[in-house]
Design an enzyme around this catalytic site. Structure first.
Site, PDB file in Angstrom:
ATOM      1  N   HIS A  20       0.597  -1.527  -0.183  1.00  9.92           N
ATOM      2  CA  HIS A  20      -0.330  -0.214   0.099  1.00  9.92           C
ATOM      3  C   HIS A  20       0.894   0.982  -0.172  1.00  9.92           C
ATOM      4  O   HIS A  20       1.682   1.642   0.658  1.00  9.92           O
ATOM      5  CB  HIS A  20      -1.312   0.210   1.082  1.00  9.92           C
ATOM      6  CG  HIS A  20      -0.463   0.242   2.325  1.00  9.92           C
ATOM      7  ND1 HIS A  20      -0.465   1.170   3.191  1.00  9.92           N
ATOM      8  CD2 HIS A  20       0.349  -1.013   3.811  1.00  9.92           C
ATOM      9  CE1 HIS A  20      -0.050   1.146   4.562  1.00  9.92           C
ATOM     10  NE2 HIS A  20       0.367  -0.471   4.298  1.00  9.92           N
TER      11      HIS A  20
ATOM     12  N   GLU B  55      -5.287   2.060   2.097  1.00  6.64           N
ATOM     13  CA  GLU B  55      -4.482   0.760   3.496  1.00  6.64           C
ATOM     14  C   GLU B  55      -5.402   0.734   4.347  1.00  6.64           C
ATOM     15  O   GLU B  55      -6.044   0.286   5.262  1.00  6.64           O
ATOM     16  CB  GLU B  55      -3.657   0.050   3.173  1.00  6.64           C
ATOM     17  CG  GLU B  55      -3.818  -1.380   3.756  1.00  6.64           C
ATOM     18  CD  GLU B  55      -2.899  -1.402   5.248  1.00  6.64           C
ATOM     19  OE1 GLU B  55      -3.505  -2.680   6.394  1.00  6.64           O
ATOM     20  OE2 GLU B  55      -2.862  -0.590   5.765  1.00  6.64           O
ATOM     21  N   GLU B  56      -4.718   2.115   5.709  1.00  5.90           N
ATOM     22  CA  GLU B  56      -5.101   2.723   6.415  1.00  5.90           C
ATOM     23  C   GLU B  56      -6.228   3.239   6.470  1.00  5.90           C
ATOM     24  O   GLU B  56      -6.279   3.674   7.822  1.00  5.90           O
ATOM     25  CB  GLU B  56      -3.411   3.633   6.716  1.00  5.90           C
ATOM     26  CG  GLU B  56      -2.375   3.297   6.742  1.00  5.90           C
ATOM     27  CD  GLU B  56      -2.110   2.262   7.726  1.00  5.90           C
ATOM     28  OE1 GLU B  56      -2.667   1.676   9.094  1.00  5.90           O
ATOM     29  OE2 GLU B  56      -0.818   1.687   7.638  1.00  5.90           O
TER      30      GLU B  56
ATOM     31  N   HIS C 214       3.060   2.626  13.065  1.00  7.40           N
ATOM     32  CA  HIS C 214       1.949   4.118  14.189  1.00  7.40           C
ATOM     33  C   HIS C 214       2.682   4.823  15.008  1.00  7.40           C
ATOM     34  O   HIS C 214       2.233   5.213  15.100  1.00  7.40           O
ATOM     35  CB  HIS C 214       0.293   2.834  14.182  1.00  7.40           C
ATOM     36  CG  HIS C 214       0.334   2.183  12.484  1.00  7.40           C
ATOM     37  ND1 HIS C 214      -0.891   3.092  12.476  1.00  7.40           N
ATOM     38  CD2 HIS C 214       0.736   1.128  11.873  1.00  7.40           C
ATOM     39  CE1 HIS C 214      -1.185   1.752  11.105  1.00  7.40           C
ATOM     40  NE2 HIS C 214      -0.474   1.246  11.412  1.00  7.40           N
TER      41      HIS C 214
ATOM     42  N   ASP D 269       5.554   1.694   6.913  1.00  5.39           N
ATOM     43  CA  ASP D 269       4.202   1.270   6.329  1.00  5.39           C
ATOM     44  C   ASP D 269       3.423   1.998   5.926  1.00  5.39           C
ATOM     45  O   ASP D 269       3.158   2.926   5.749  1.00  5.39           O
ATOM     46  CB  ASP D 269       4.138   0.856   8.108  1.00  5.39           C
ATOM     47  CG  ASP D 269       2.402   0.433   8.031  1.00  5.39           C
ATOM     48  OD1 ASP D 269       2.134  -0.403   7.067  1.00  5.39           O
ATOM     49  OD2 ASP D 269       1.878   0.465   8.970  1.00  5.39           O
TER      50      ASP D 269
HETATM   51 CO    CO Z   1       0.741  -1.340   6.262  1.00  6.98          CO
END
Ligand code: CO
Length: 355
Positions: A69, A216-217, A327, A183
């Site tokens: 992503h 995605e998030e 995160h 991420d």
């Molecule tokens: Co991710």
């Protein structure tokens, strides 16, 4: 694998801003690399902003999808007060304990980036008992240095503007690097390098599909439409996952470790991974002497959980690069783990284990 090339691309991808729903900067960057270097038979941006890629194999009916992503967690402006302070809501899952005092960057349509500070009641003005409590996001605001609602609006910042935390890319010892949005820009880095590696593979029968997926998030949105369009028969989501190999965590609670290679998921909160796909990964890793680890269940949700439900169903799994402090604005990973993830996926495609 050349760690310098991996590091250069990790920095470039990490420095781009692409909060969920606003991934164009990241998508355009990835598409331009693929087009400039001629890495695909077909590559395009779909209506939601996914970058979809096809490498035609000799077998049209065997179709392997790799998904990473492009979006990152961020913030959205929810209110502008008369004095020019912004209230905001999170986009994606932040650890709100770390927000106070951070610097946020808010891009605008004019191309100008504004910087703001996330503040709340000053410590001098709060009681000792208040200071022991966690401050909720409702009590926080963003100060961008403008002093009226009119000034803010004249600057192209409005309700709905998005931003993310500022976090420079820094080298650490032992081939480690820190930065923001690892991420899942790490997954994007893995897949771009994999596309480059594929230029040297002749024996690939399967048709290879790639989705650099948006949102995605938010709720794993882009992966759904991308997988529908590409119509895979096997899929691997390439992610960045929680290396909790840090003080205070018991070994039984550590999902993955930094430096031990790509993590293969047996299950997370969205998928029981396909044993068939995992076996093909593991047997090819053994043949190629590629380090790997099994990620302990069950932590987090991934695009794989959605991809497996495409059309009549798709055998799917997740391969992740271990990363500490995801995160948060400051993630930390080891470049060798990225390199070994690329090697593992390449071995999966070459499939000397014939699984
Ligand atoms: Co991710």
């Amino acid at each position: 694998m050349n760690l310098d090339s991996i590091k250069v691309l990790q920095k470039e991808l990490s420095d781009l801003i692409g909060v969920s729903g606003y991934e164009d900067e990241v998508g355009n960057f990835i598409l331009s690399i693929i087009e400039k270097e001629g890495l695909a038979d077909k590559a395009w941006k779909d209506p939601l902003g996914n970058i979809l890629v096809i490498i035609q194999g000799t077998k049209e009916s065997e179709r392997v999808l790799f998904d990473a992503h492009t979006d990152e967690i961020g913030f959205m402006v929810s209110h502008i007060d008369q004095k020019g302070f912004l209230r905001f809501v999170p986009v994606g899952g932040w650890d709100t304990r770390i927000l106070l005092g951070q610097t946020i960057v808010i891009p605008t349509d004019s191309g100008e980036n504004f910087h703001g500070i996330i503040g709340s009641n000053p410590p001098h003005l709060t009681s000792p008992s208040e200071r022991k409590k966690t401050v909720s996001i409702d009590q926080m605001y963003i100060d961008i240095g403008l002093n009226s609602k009119e000034q803010v609006e004249a600057s192209n910042i409005s309700v709905g503007s998005v931003g993310t935390l500022v976090s420079p890319f820094v080298d650490f010892p032992n081939n480690m690097v820190r930065g923001k949005a690892f991420d899942d820009r790490t997954g994007c880095n893995v897949l771009i390098h994999l596309l480059r590696e594929l230029k040297d593979i002749n024996s690939q029968n399967e048709t290879l599909l790639f989705n650099f997926a948006v949102q995605e998030e938010f709720d794993r949105i882009g992966t759904v439409t991308g997988a529908f369009k590409l119509n895979p028969t096997l899929a691997i989501a390439v992610e960045n996952t929680t290396a909790a190999d840090v003080p205070n965590i018991k070994p039984s609670k550590i999902p993955v470790y930094i430096g031990k290679g790509p993590a293969i998921s047996v299950a997370d909160k969205s998928i029981i991974s396909s044993p068939h796909v995992n076996k093909r990964l593991i047997e090819n890793a053994k043949i190629g002497n590629i380090p790997y680890q099994i990620k302990k269940p069950m932590y987090g949700k991934t695009d794989a959980g959605k991809i497996q439900m495409t059309r009549e169903g798709v055998k799917s799994t997740v391969v992740s690069v271990p990363c500490r402090y995801i995160h948060s604005p400051t993630s930390l990973l080891k470049l060798d783990d990225i390199s070994n993830t690329i090697e593992l996926l390449k071995a999966f495609i070459e499939n000397e284990a014939k699984i």
